[in-house]
Design a protein around this motif. Structure first.
Motif, PDB file in Angstrom:
ATOM      1  N   THR A   1      16.409   9.515  -4.355  1.00 13.12           N
ATOM      2  CA  THR A   1      16.090   8.427  -3.747  1.00 13.12           C
ATOM      3  C   THR A   1      16.084   8.451  -2.206  1.00 13.12           C
ATOM      4  O   THR A   1      14.905   7.769  -1.876  1.00 13.12           O
ATOM      5  CB  THR A   1      17.180   7.283  -3.993  1.00 13.12           C
ATOM      6  OG1 THR A   1      17.204   7.278  -5.224  1.00 13.12           O
ATOM      7  CG2 THR A   1      16.690   5.947  -3.332  1.00 13.12           C
TER       8      THR A   1
ATOM      9  N   SER B   1      12.717  10.239  -1.210  1.00 13.72           N
ATOM     10  CA  SER B   1      11.516   9.438  -1.290  1.00 13.72           C
ATOM     11  C   SER B   1      11.522   8.286  -0.430  1.00 13.72           C
ATOM     12  O   SER B   1      10.242   7.963   0.286  1.00 13.72           O
ATOM     13  CB  SER B   1      11.659   8.456  -2.943  1.00 13.72           C
ATOM     14  OG  SER B   1      10.709   7.707  -2.890  1.00 13.72           O
TER      15      SER B   1
ATOM     16  N   SER C   1      10.286  10.283   2.892  1.00 16.05           N
ATOM     17  CA  SER C   1       8.783  10.275   2.763  1.00 16.05           C
ATOM     18  C   SER C   1       8.145   9.124   3.161  1.00 16.05           C
ATOM     19  O   SER C   1       7.122   9.240   3.788  1.00 16.05           O
ATOM     20  CB  SER C   1       8.405  10.649   1.193  1.00 16.05           C
ATOM     21  OG  SER C   1       7.247  11.063   0.980  1.00 16.05           O
ATOM     22  N   ASN C   2       8.295   8.102   2.581  1.00 14.83           N
ATOM     23  CA  ASN C   2       7.866   6.636   2.854  1.00 14.83           C
ATOM     24  C   ASN C   2       7.960   6.455   4.262  1.00 14.83           C
ATOM     25  O   ASN C   2       6.964   5.963   4.958  1.00 14.83           O
ATOM     26  CB  ASN C   2       8.335   5.744   2.100  1.00 14.83           C
ATOM     27  CG  ASN C   2       8.101   5.551   0.686  1.00 14.83           C
ATOM     28  OD1 ASN C   2       7.020   6.423   0.334  1.00 14.83           O
ATOM     29  ND2 ASN C   2       8.861   5.027  -0.029  1.00 14.83           N
TER      30      ASN C   2
END
Length: 142
Positions: free
Chosen positions: A44, A47, A50-51
């Motif tokens: 999580t 992610s 990365s976002n």
């Protein structure tokens, strides 16, 4: 007796091993559950990271576009300011010329008034009829 003692000690050790194995199994299950939670949490977070990196990249691209537009606008402003300065110089020159022409016009108007005065005086003196100007002779006027 010693055998019985050893047997008893063996049984105690086996019981202790059994208890330790149960604790170890429970700890492994707990660790496995925690490891799974940590793996999920790490995925999580990765992610999210990365976002966030993508958002940062997008913001940097927008910022570069804005810088480019700002530079373009500054260049346009500078060009317009140069045009304004050029037009102001031309305006000043035109104003100077208009002022000179106005002065010249006043002088010519003054001369015209003087010539009109002389003409009227000549008309009165010579009693000339203006309607018959074609028959005038230069000798007559002088």
């Amino acid at each position: 007796r010693k055998i019985a003692s050893y047997e008893e000690e063996k049984n105690e050790l086996q019981e202790e091993c059994k208890d330790l194995n149960q604790e170890l199994t429970a700890t492994k299950e707990k660790y496995s559950g925690l490891q799974s939670k940590f793996d999920t949490e790490i995925a999580t977070r990765e992610s999210v990271i990365s976002n966030l990196k993508q958002q940062i990249q997008n913001i940097q691209q927008e910022r570069n576009i804005e810088k480019s537009q700002t530079t373009s606008i500054k260049e346009e402003n500078e060009a317009l300011n140069r045009k304004i300065a050029s037009y102001e110089k031309e305006k000043n020159i035109l104003q100077e010329n208009a002022s000179k022409l106005n002065e010249e016009c006043k002088e010519l108007n003054q001369e015209l008034m003087e010539i009109k005065g002389k003409y009227k005086a000549l008309l009165a003196k010579e009693k000339l009829d203006e309607s018959e100007y074609k028959s005038w002779d230069s000798d007559t006027i002088v």
